[in-house]
Scaffold this motif. Structure first.
Motif, PDB file in Angstrom:
ATOM      1  N   MET A   1       9.443   5.116   1.725  1.00  0.00           N
ATOM      2  CA  MET A   1      10.615   4.740   2.504  1.00  0.00           C
ATOM      3  C   MET A   1      11.296   3.502   1.946  1.00  0.00           C
ATOM      4  N   VAL A   2      10.516   2.518   1.491  1.00  0.00           N
ATOM      5  CA  VAL A   2      11.082   1.275   0.980  1.00  0.00           C
ATOM      6  C   VAL A   2      11.917   1.529  -0.266  1.00  0.00           C
ATOM      7  N   ASP A   3      11.344   2.237  -1.230  1.00  0.00           N
ATOM      8  CA  ASP A   3      12.059   2.508  -2.467  1.00  0.00           C
ATOM      9  C   ASP A   3      13.209   3.488  -2.252  1.00  0.00           C
ATOM     10  N   ALA A   4      13.021   4.434  -1.322  1.00  0.00           N
ATOM     11  CA  ALA A   4      14.093   5.382  -1.025  1.00  0.00           C
ATOM     12  C   ALA A   4      15.318   4.659  -0.486  1.00  0.00           C
ATOM     13  N   GLU A   5      15.097   3.702   0.411  1.00  0.00           N
ATOM     14  CA  GLU A   5      16.236   2.964   0.954  1.00  0.00           C
ATOM     15  C   GLU A   5      16.859   2.073  -0.099  1.00  0.00           C
ATOM     16  N   LEU A   6      16.048   1.530  -0.994  1.00  0.00           N
ATOM     17  CA  LEU A   6      16.580   0.696  -2.070  1.00  0.00           C
ATOM     18  C   LEU A   6      17.546   1.499  -2.938  1.00  0.00           C
ATOM     19  N   LYS A   7      17.201   2.729  -3.235  1.00  0.00           N
ATOM     20  CA  LYS A   7      18.087   3.576  -4.041  1.00  0.00           C
ATOM     21  C   LYS A   7      19.387   3.862  -3.294  1.00  0.00           C
ATOM     22  N   LEU A   8      19.282   4.082  -1.990  1.00  0.00           N
ATOM     23  CA  LEU A   8      20.493   4.284  -1.189  1.00  0.00           C
ATOM     24  C   LEU A   8      21.331   3.016  -1.144  1.00  0.00           C
ATOM     25  N   ALA A   9      20.677   1.865  -1.054  1.00  0.00           N
ATOM     26  CA  ALA A   9      21.401   0.588  -1.044  1.00  0.00           C
ATOM     27  C   ALA A   9      22.152   0.382  -2.360  1.00  0.00           C
ATOM     28  N   GLN A  10      21.555   0.810  -3.456  1.00  0.00           N
ATOM     29  CA  GLN A  10      22.220   0.688  -4.756  1.00  0.00           C
ATOM     30  C   GLN A  10      23.471   1.557  -4.807  1.00  0.00           C
ATOM     31  N   LYS A  11      23.412   2.745  -4.192  1.00  0.00           N
ATOM     32  CA  LYS A  11      24.621   3.569  -4.079  1.00  0.00           C
ATOM     33  C   LYS A  11      25.680   2.853  -3.247  1.00  0.00           C
ATOM     34  N   LEU A  12      25.226   2.208  -2.187  1.00  0.00           N
ATOM     35  CA  LEU A  12      26.137   1.460  -1.316  1.00  0.00           C
ATOM     36  C   LEU A  12      26.836   0.352  -2.084  1.00  0.00           C
ATOM     37  N   HIS A  13      26.090  -0.346  -2.937  1.00  0.00           N
ATOM     38  CA  HIS A  13      26.677  -1.425  -3.738  1.00  0.00           C
ATOM     39  C   HIS A  13      27.831  -0.906  -4.591  1.00  0.00           C
ATOM     40  N   GLY A  14      27.656   0.278  -5.152  1.00  0.00           N
ATOM     41  CA  GLY A  14      28.670   0.822  -6.039  1.00  0.00           C
ATOM     42  C   GLY A  14      29.914   1.340  -5.333  1.00  0.00           C
TER      43      GLY A  14
ATOM     44  N   GLN B   1       0.824  -1.207   0.000  1.00  0.00           N
ATOM     45  CA  GLN B   1       0.000   0.000   0.000  1.00  0.00           C
ATOM     46  C   GLN B   1       0.858   1.258   0.000  1.00  0.00           C
ATOM     47  N   ARG B   2       1.966   1.237   0.722  1.00  0.00           N
ATOM     48  CA  ARG B   2       2.848   2.407   0.763  1.00  0.00           C
ATOM     49  C   ARG B   2       3.475   2.666  -0.596  1.00  0.00           C
ATOM     50  N   ILE B   3       3.888   1.599  -1.263  1.00  0.00           N
ATOM     51  CA  ILE B   3       4.475   1.754  -2.595  1.00  0.00           C
ATOM     52  C   ILE B   3       3.437   2.268  -3.580  1.00  0.00           C
ATOM     53  N   SER B   4       2.236   1.698  -3.524  1.00  0.00           N
ATOM     54  CA  SER B   4       1.157   2.127  -4.413  1.00  0.00           C
ATOM     55  C   SER B   4       0.786   3.588  -4.168  1.00  0.00           C
ATOM     56  N   SER B   5       0.705   3.985  -2.903  1.00  0.00           N
ATOM     57  CA  SER B   5       0.364   5.358  -2.557  1.00  0.00           C
ATOM     58  C   SER B   5       1.424   6.330  -3.062  1.00  0.00           C
ATOM     59  N   ALA B   6       2.689   5.935  -2.955  1.00  0.00           N
ATOM     60  CA  ALA B   6       3.772   6.801  -3.424  1.00  0.00           C
ATOM     61  C   ALA B   6       3.705   7.000  -4.939  1.00  0.00           C
ATOM     62  N   LEU B   7       3.322   5.958  -5.654  1.00  0.00           N
ATOM     63  CA  LEU B   7       3.203   6.068  -7.107  1.00  0.00           C
ATOM     64  C   LEU B   7       2.079   7.028  -7.495  1.00  0.00           C
ATOM     65  N   VAL B   8       0.989   6.993  -6.739  1.00  0.00           N
ATOM     66  CA  VAL B   8      -0.169   7.838  -7.044  1.00  0.00           C
ATOM     67  C   VAL B   8       0.085   9.294  -6.663  1.00  0.00           C
ATOM     68  N   THR B   9       0.655   9.504  -5.474  1.00  0.00           N
ATOM     69  CA  THR B   9       0.826  10.857  -4.958  1.00  0.00           C
ATOM     70  C   THR B   9       2.134  11.510  -5.363  1.00  0.00           C
ATOM     71  N   GLY B  10       3.103  10.685  -5.801  1.00  0.00           N
ATOM     72  CA  GLY B  10       4.407  11.227  -6.153  1.00  0.00           C
ATOM     73  C   GLY B  10       5.295  11.496  -4.966  1.00  0.00           C
ATOM     74  N   THR B  11       4.870  11.059  -3.782  1.00  0.00           N
ATOM     75  CA  THR B  11       5.671  11.250  -2.581  1.00  0.00           C
ATOM     76  C   THR B  11       6.773  10.196  -2.487  1.00  0.00           C
ATOM     77  N   THR B  12       7.719  10.428  -1.581  1.00  0.00           N
ATOM     78  CA  THR B  12       8.828   9.496  -1.390  1.00  0.00           C
ATOM     79  C   THR B  12       8.383   8.313  -0.548  1.00  0.00           C
TER      80      THR B  12
END
Length: 341
Positions: free
Chosen positions: A62-75, A49-60
């Protein structure tokens, strides 16, 4: 402690530090309408529901935000561990330890790339979690991928040593799990708890680097609205008690209402996840008599957020050198620390 012991502690002392981990368990408890109240199912529903809500509202989200940070960490992770091809460390690899790996999706997207990127001849991966369900799901995945992973069901804040002195380890804690510090409501300054917890984490290996995900948004209204959106997840443990524990018919899981109490200032914020008793209760659980009065407040767990300067100060006091901070400037951050030997 067992779930029964933790439940008794909650009712007797109004706070049980181990209860938070129990919220994620799968169980057969249902509400009065027959709807499943399994923690594992409710957590998955809340995340979707949080992911779906973020897609609709355009808000950040938390799950996807951390995933993007984790991808930076990988690099950047090889730079953190000073990986050099001429060094024997490259051949041996760097072992990975994760506290609270969570779901299969979280492990695949955040942790697995680190394991693959740091893998060597003698390196290994160790996962520590209180959730039998989460570890079991990842175990099935690891078997399918041919990965060698050690699964340990236990306290992620135990301070246990997991690696030999000649092993280098990269330790991760995603999902803002660090914020679930066991601090009672009357402790309004968490620095001592943060420092002591970081010291326990540093004891995992003689030589280690640590990447810890934390919340950095100190706005109380944002925190309250975030957690108030899914009160059934916070309260699912009471339905689990009814389904799994020896309780008499006077116990009513519907008698609890969720409220997030928030305290703090410009350095930290503590969300005190609270179950408010809505009516007088008199029941027996595990042979012990329990009396709860309407209006009493039960402290379920904490969610802390910290400012960057506060967390760095705690890291220094715990024997770490901060080497990087990955931030989305919207409330999520990953602090990368190196242990001082």
């Amino acid at each position: 402690m067992s779930f029964l012991e933790t439940s008794l502690q909650l009712f007797r002392q109004k706070y049980a530090p181990d209860l938070g981990a129990e919220q994620y368990a799968h169980h057969t408890g249902v509400d009065r309408n027959g709807n499943p109240m399994s923690g594992a199912l409710l957590w998955a529903k809340a995340e979707a529901q949080r992911i779906s809500s973020a897609l609709v509202t355009g808000t950040t989200n938390m799950v996807d935000a951390e995933l993007k940070l984790a991808q930076k960490l990988h690099g950047r992770v090889r730079d953190y561990v000073q990986w050099h091809h001429q060094d024997e460390r490259c051949r041996k690899g760097i072992s990975v330890l994760e506290y609270g790996p969570g779901t299969v999706r979280a492990f695949q997207q955040k942790t697995l790339p680190l394991v693959i990127g740091l893998r060597g001849e003698t390196s290994r991966c160790t996962l520590v979690d209180r959730s039998r369900e989460f570890l079991g799901d990842i175990a099935q995945l690891s078997s399918a991928l041919g990965l060698k992973i050690e699964f340990i069901r236990g306290d992620i804040f135990s301070g246990r040593r997991y690696f030999c002195d000649d092993e280098a380890a990269f330790i991760v804690m995603f999902g803002r799990t660090f914020g679930n510090l066991a601090v009672p409501t009357n402790d309004t300054h968490p620095m001592e708890a943060v420092v002591e917890t970081l010291k326990k984490i540093s004891n995992s290996a003689k030589r280690c680097w640590v990447a810890i995900s934390i919340g950095s948004d100190l706005r109380r209204d944002v925190a309250k609205s975030y957690y108030e959106a899914h009160p059934e997840f916070q309260l699912n443990v009471f339905y689990r008690m009814k389904a799994e524990l020896p309780v008499d018919g006077n116990f009513d899981p519907e008698a609890f209402e969720y409220e997030p109490d928030v305290i703090g200032g410009d350095q930290f914020m503590q969300v005190i996840h609270t179950a408010v008793v809505k009516k007088n209760l008199d029941f027996c659980i595990g042979g012990k008599d329990i009396i709860l009065l309407s209006g009493e407040r039960l402290h379920l767990k904490n969610s802390f957020c910290f400012s960057e300067s506060f967390f760095k100060k705690c890291a220094h006091r715990a024997g770490f050198v901060p080497i990087d901070v990955l931030s989305d400037d919207a409330g999520s951050a990953i602090h990368v620390l190196q242990k001082v030997n």
